[in-house]
Design a protein around this motif. Structure first.
Motif, PDB file in Angstrom:
ATOM      1  N   THR A  74      -5.211  -5.033   6.125  1.00  0.00           N
ATOM      2  CA  THR A  74      -6.019  -6.154   6.605  1.00  0.00           C
ATOM      3  C   THR A  74      -7.153  -6.494   5.645  1.00  0.00           C
ATOM      4  N   PHE A  75      -7.464  -5.573   4.725  1.00  0.00           N
ATOM      5  CA  PHE A  75      -8.548  -5.795   3.761  1.00  0.00           C
ATOM      6  C   PHE A  75      -8.033  -6.162   2.376  1.00  0.00           C
ATOM      7  N   SER A  76      -6.840  -5.677   2.036  1.00  0.00           N
ATOM      8  CA  SER A  76      -6.355  -5.831   0.667  1.00  0.00           C
ATOM      9  C   SER A  76      -4.910  -6.296   0.648  1.00  0.00           C
ATOM     10  N   SER A  77      -4.639  -7.294  -0.172  1.00  0.00           N
ATOM     11  CA  SER A  77      -3.264  -7.771  -0.342  1.00  0.00           C
ATOM     12  C   SER A  77      -2.449  -6.827  -1.216  1.00  0.00           C
ATOM     13  N   ALA A  78      -3.119  -5.868  -1.866  1.00  0.00           N
ATOM     14  CA  ALA A  78      -2.416  -4.913  -2.713  1.00  0.00           C
ATOM     15  C   ALA A  78      -1.620  -3.904  -1.899  1.00  0.00           C
ATOM     16  N   VAL A  79      -1.976  -3.722  -0.629  1.00  0.00           N
ATOM     17  CA  VAL A  79      -1.268  -2.784   0.245  1.00  0.00           C
ATOM     18  C   VAL A  79      -0.153  -3.553   0.954  1.00  0.00           C
TER      19      VAL A  79
END
Length: 287
Positions: A232-237
């Motif tokens: 929810t915080f990072s598009s890398a995950v």
């Protein structure tokens, strides 16, 4: 003799029933599910579950993102586990050394993060890492801790913060079990505090260190709460960032048969790694 067997059965039976119902039965059901596949007649035909043999396992072993996720958590464990257990050992030795005043306070302070649920800890740290929300803007404005290059280690920091105190208590409890006569003998031989810690304390608490390492290996391969929150915080995950996240995302499609196959392979990998580590440590201890 018959009375002893009756008493033994009376005490073991409740555990055996619960173990079979909540551990063996789910494992057996997962293995059974992994051997089936869903077929449809036409695009919108009714879905039917048929025996597929090892078809799901063929998909697992040809699934690149799944194996990339295993490599990712192995890299995570190679770095994070030694750091976490090293800190836990240092804190335990400090508490046992007598150099630290207020040991009860620090023992509780180190353990408090473990009382914070993993999801809550991940949300809290996710806000601290976020450039727009973090109070540490001097850091987050210059280093994107939620980027693809740093997000894995940002999660490693969360796991370390949560579990250092837990592992410290296990090691500290093992230190408290060492007889005082051993320390008195070391003092008579002229050993200082550092020499005593290195040559006496650490070797004697090695079983506790091995135990915490096995727990950490299992926990590393089961990493789920932190990456699920960090999505929810990072598009890398991504949805396949860790093996357990892959299982969760696959079951949400839903494709329970493939998710079961992922789970079985992941469980076997965890057993193999844990058993291999135990064999290596036992071989080293026998020399």
């Amino acid at each position: 003799m018959r009375g002893k067997w009756k008493a033994l059965t009376f005490f073991i039976l409740p555990f055996a029933l619960l173990f079979a119902a909540f551990y063996l039965a789910p494992i057996g059901y997962a293995i059974k599910q992994s051997l089936y596949k869903v077929e449809r007649q036409g695009t919108f035909g009714k879905a039917t579950e048929v025996f597929g043999g090892l078809a799901q396992y063929e998909r697992v072993f040809s699934d690149g993102p799944f194996w990339e996720s295993i490599g990712r958590v192995l890299l995570f464990g190679i770095v994070q586990v030694p750091v976490m257990l090293g800190l836990a050992l240092i804190f335990a030795l400090l508490l046992d050394s007598g150099l630290v005043k207020g040991r009860r306070f620090f023992r509780l302070a180190f353990f408090v993060p473990y009382a914070v649920p993993g999801v809550v800890a991940a949300i809290m740290w996710g806000f601290l890492y976020s450039p727009n929300l973090s109070p540490f803007t001097a850091v987050t404005s210059n280093v994107d801790l939620l980027s693809a290059d740093f997000v894995l280690w940002a999660m490693a920091n969360v796991v370390t913060w949560v579990y250092v105190g837990y592992n410290m208590l296990i090691i500290y409890s093992s230190l408290l079990a060492i007889p005082q006569e051993v320390y008195e003998a070391a003092k008579i031989d002229g050993a200082g505090a550092l020499r005593t810690a290195w040559s006496i304390k650490i070797p004697l608490v090695m079983p506790a260190i091995v135990l915490t390492t096995v727990f950490s290996i299992i926990g590393t391969l089961q990493l789920l709460a932190e990456p699920a929150v960090f999505r929810t915080f990072s598009s890398a995950v991504t949805s396949t960032y860790t093996p357990n996240l892959t299982v969760y995302s696959t079951s949400a499609i839903p494709n329970f048969n493939l998710a079961a196959a992922f789970s079985v392979v992941l469980a076997l990998a965890t057993c193999v790694l844990s058993f291999a580590f135990l064999k290596v440590t036992q071989r080293g201890g026998d020399k």
